[in-house]
Design a protein around this motif. Sequence first.
Motif, mmCIF file in Angstrom:
data_model
loop_
_atom_site.group_PDB
_atom_site.id
_atom_site.type_symbol
_atom_site.label_atom_id
_atom_site.label_comp_id
_atom_site.label_asym_id
_atom_site.label_seq_id
_atom_site.Cartn_x
_atom_site.Cartn_y
_atom_site.Cartn_z
ATOM 1 N N LYS A 366 0.854 -1.317 0.031
ATOM 2 C CA LYS A 366 -0.062 -0.151 -0.060
ATOM 3 C C LYS A 366 1.013 1.160 -0.066
ATOM 4 C CE LYS A 366 -3.829 2.252 2.693
ATOM 5 N NZ LYS A 366 -4.399 1.974 3.885
ATOM 6 N N GLU A 367 2.022 1.379 0.936
ATOM 7 C CA GLU A 367 2.799 2.573 0.891
ATOM 8 C C GLU A 367 4.185 2.098 0.570
ATOM 9 O OE1 GLU A 367 2.078 5.377 4.028
ATOM 10 O OE2 GLU A 367 0.179 4.163 4.455
ATOM 11 N N PRO A 368 4.634 1.859 -0.462
ATOM 12 C CA PRO A 368 5.951 1.362 -0.782
ATOM 13 C C PRO A 368 6.839 2.566 -0.381
ATOM 14 C CG PRO A 368 4.958 1.447 -2.630
ATOM 15 C CD PRO A 368 3.811 1.763 -1.641
ATOM 16 N N GLY A 369 6.411 3.733 -0.763
ATOM 17 C CA GLY A 369 7.396 4.718 -0.489
ATOM 18 C C GLY A 369 7.602 5.491 0.981
ATOM 19 N N LEU A 370 6.834 4.485 1.867
ATOM 20 C CA LEU A 370 6.852 4.921 3.310
ATOM 21 C C LEU A 370 8.439 4.916 3.951
ATOM 22 C CD1 LEU A 370 5.489 5.630 6.166
ATOM 23 C CD2 LEU A 370 5.143 3.175 6.381
ATOM 24 N N GLU A 371 8.852 6.014 4.319
ATOM 25 C CA GLU A 371 10.263 5.801 5.084
ATOM 26 C C GLU A 371 10.436 4.855 6.168
ATOM 27 O OE1 GLU A 371 13.514 8.611 7.193
ATOM 28 O OE2 GLU A 371 11.484 9.562 6.680
ATOM 29 N N ARG A 372 11.489 3.579 5.743
ATOM 30 C CA ARG A 372 11.467 2.770 6.708
ATOM 31 C C ARG A 372 13.031 2.805 7.208
ATOM 32 N NH1 ARG A 372 7.670 1.015 3.199
ATOM 33 N NH2 ARG A 372 5.797 -0.001 3.881
ATOM 34 N N PRO A 373 13.105 3.480 8.378
ATOM 35 C CA PRO A 373 14.646 3.609 8.805
ATOM 36 C C PRO A 373 15.351 2.077 9.318
ATOM 37 C CG PRO A 373 13.240 5.232 9.922
ATOM 38 C CD PRO A 373 12.289 4.422 9.154
ATOM 39 N N PHE A 374 14.350 1.139 9.528
ATOM 40 C CA PHE A 374 14.845 -0.126 9.754
ATOM 41 C C PHE A 374 13.873 -1.023 8.956
ATOM 42 C CE2 PHE A 374 14.521 -4.295 11.944
ATOM 43 C CZ PHE A 374 16.064 -4.667 11.879
ATOM 44 N N SER A 375 14.361 -1.979 8.004
ATOM 45 C CA SER A 375 13.750 -2.902 7.367
ATOM 46 C C SER A 375 13.840 -4.420 7.755
ATOM 47 C CB SER A 375 14.209 -2.894 5.826
ATOM 48 O OG SER A 375 13.767 -1.628 5.037
ATOM 49 N N ALA A 376 12.686 -5.053 7.953
ATOM 50 C CA ALA A 376 12.585 -6.481 8.350
ATOM 51 C C ALA A 376 13.666 -7.117 7.381
ATOM 52 C CB ALA A 376 11.406 -7.120 8.444
ATOM 53 N N PRO A 377 14.597 -7.997 8.364
ATOM 54 C CA PRO A 377 15.636 -8.532 7.489
ATOM 55 C C PRO A 377 15.116 -9.720 6.846
ATOM 56 C CG PRO A 377 15.976 -8.876 9.871
ATOM 57 C CD PRO A 377 14.950 -7.864 9.603
ATOM 58 N N PHE A 378 15.729 -10.296 5.596
ATOM 59 C CA PHE A 378 15.231 -11.567 4.854
ATOM 60 C C PHE A 378 13.630 -11.101 4.686
ATOM 61 C CE2 PHE A 378 18.443 -12.838 7.929
ATOM 62 C CZ PHE A 378 19.528 -13.444 6.997
ATOM 63 N N TYR A 379 13.152 -10.230 4.467
ATOM 64 C CA TYR A 379 11.858 -10.072 3.969
ATOM 65 C C TYR A 379 11.499 -10.639 2.634
ATOM 66 C CZ TYR A 379 7.308 -7.790 2.690
ATOM 67 O OH TYR A 379 6.240 -7.661 2.025
ATOM 68 N N PRO A 380 10.578 -11.531 2.515
ATOM 69 C CA PRO A 380 9.367 -11.497 3.348
ATOM 70 C C PRO A 380 9.279 -12.859 4.366
ATOM 71 C CG PRO A 380 8.895 -12.540 1.108
ATOM 72 C CD PRO A 380 10.299 -12.220 1.321
ATOM 73 N N VAL A 381 10.539 -13.299 4.441
ATOM 74 C CA VAL A 381 10.662 -14.860 5.195
ATOM 75 C C VAL A 381 10.339 -14.594 6.628
ATOM 76 C CG1 VAL A 381 12.377 -16.670 5.656
ATOM 77 C CG2 VAL A 381 12.357 -15.973 3.433
ATOM 78 N N PHE A 382 11.007 -13.514 7.236
ATOM 79 C CA PHE A 382 11.009 -13.349 8.610
ATOM 80 C C PHE A 382 9.559 -12.951 9.095
ATOM 81 C CE2 PHE A 382 15.275 -12.579 11.280
ATOM 82 C CZ PHE A 382 15.606 -13.747 10.709
ATOM 83 N N PRO A 383 8.867 -11.881 8.495
ATOM 84 C CA PRO A 383 7.280 -11.826 8.876
ATOM 85 C C PRO A 383 6.634 -12.978 8.565
ATOM 86 C CG PRO A 383 8.149 -10.569 7.102
ATOM 87 C CD PRO A 383 9.321 -11.168 7.424
ATOM 88 N N ALA A 384 6.787 -13.668 7.435
ATOM 89 C CA ALA A 384 6.002 -14.946 6.988
ATOM 90 C C ALA A 384 6.280 -15.756 8.063
ATOM 91 C CB ALA A 384 6.313 -15.454 5.564
ATOM 92 N N ILE A 385 7.383 -16.237 8.885
ATOM 93 C CA ILE A 385 7.568 -17.320 9.825
ATOM 94 C C ILE A 385 6.914 -16.876 10.950
ATOM 95 C CG2 ILE A 385 9.104 -18.241 11.224
ATOM 96 C CD1 ILE A 385 11.383 -18.317 8.940
ATOM 97 N N ALA A 386 7.219 -15.541 11.309
ATOM 98 C CA ALA A 386 6.059 -14.975 12.572
ATOM 99 C C ALA A 386 4.776 -15.141 12.429
ATOM 100 C CB ALA A 386 6.644 -13.709 12.859
ATOM 101 N N LEU A 387 4.115 -14.791 11.241
ATOM 102 C CA LEU A 387 3.043 -14.855 11.104
ATOM 103 C C LEU A 387 2.350 -16.381 11.076
ATOM 104 C CD1 LEU A 387 0.104 -13.494 10.391
ATOM 105 C CD2 LEU A 387 0.944 -13.639 7.797
ATOM 106 N N VAL A 388 3.048 -17.381 10.435
ATOM 107 C CA VAL A 388 2.428 -18.605 10.449
ATOM 108 C C VAL A 388 2.495 -19.256 11.716
ATOM 109 C CG1 VAL A 388 3.096 -21.162 9.496
ATOM 110 C CG2 VAL A 388 3.124 -19.219 8.017
#
Length: 448
Positions: A366-388
């Motif tokens: 939705k907001e690819p241009g949103l400033e992200r001072p820190f990005s989740a490492p190994f995206y989308p693997v890390f958030p996917a593991i956490a979500l599952v």
Amino acid sequence: MQQLKKVLKPVHLWAIAVGLVISGEYFGWNYGWGVSGTVGFLIATLIVTLMYVTFVFSYTELTTAIPHAGGAFAYAYRAMGPIGGLIAGYATLVDFIFVAPAIAAGLGSYVHFLYPGIAVFSSALFFYILFMGLNIWGVKESAVFSTVISVLAVGELLLFMGIIAPSFKTSNFLHDGMPFGWKGIFAALPFAIWFYLAIEGVAMVAEEVENPKKDIPKGYISGIATLVLLAFGVMILTGGVTNWHQLSNIDYPLPEAIGIVLGKTNGLTKIFAGIGLFGLIASFHGTILACSRQVFAMARSGYLPRFLNTVNTRFNTPHWAIMVSSAIGCIALYECKTDQIIIISALGAIVMYIMSMLSLFILRVKEPGLERPFSAPFYPVFPAIALVITLICMVAIVYYNPLLSVVFLAGLMAVIALFILMGKHMLRITGEAMLEQGGDFMTDANLE
């Protein structure tokens, strides 16, 4: 708009992480033995540890991108609108409101262990009233105090492990290790969550970190590493000093374990239980403070009655938010058993984690241009593991605790229905504008 001072360094973030969570290493987790056995609970803890490691790195992306005191409530609102924000906010409230009475029960049990003549509920209620008053008066832990008390609590747990380690027997730990088979692992998940519950609170101080992109990962890595070491060390060594069944249904497993090794009249046993109160107090004070912030933020946004966002003119603290959330906690303390409170709190946390990870994925699109001072490492693997894993945990909690889950869901449905009837779900544009201005969420700068 006032800005918070950027003064926190990695050591302070470590102290905040450990201070908020450390009580989970002292009690509560042992109830997991009662539903899974020692080996079953060890497996459950490994699963939950993987979930938290991947979650905190992913959650940090949201916190640095949208640094508001509303936390998951703000992230879900931005990603999914008012109803999404409501669900995340409700889950966060349940999480923090029920963490406090569980810790209060632990405090009461430790006092009872030291002074058997003092009833658990009486001392727990005393601590509630005491820290409710301290929070209203504006008394907070400074970063230095948090560091000192966290070091003290960690040192005590290391001392505990050193004392009982010589008495560890593998046969004790493995005896009846999985009495309920593999299904016991799923039943134990909420108690494994208790080892790390509230560590996500570190990410909510992103505005006050000197260098968020570099320092938050350092603080989180050191914090989670410390807690993992303590969780596995305490759990494994305690399970090997005696028949673990004796420790699976009490709120003071560590003092009891030392009492078994050294004798209950031994001075070290009493000293350990006494010092242990500081670790519990650090977490208790922190959860009351965090809960009041969440209540205030949601009330200020119109999600809760407006009187809850009132700031005391004398002490500059949200006194109504503190008193109402504490009153609900006291009722839970009186009506529910500690294991039930832990399960309800864990369910709230899990739903909040799910909403947060969904928000991360949605905002990436939705907001690819949103400033992200820190990005989740190994995206989308890390958030996917956490979500599952969080989804698995939610299914397990609901399956093994249907009545408590129905209560949680009924409360959510009632809140959503009231929200819609009041027409607040139509205020999306105004709400987003307020979010962007930062005025819709409370920060310490607004209060002090």
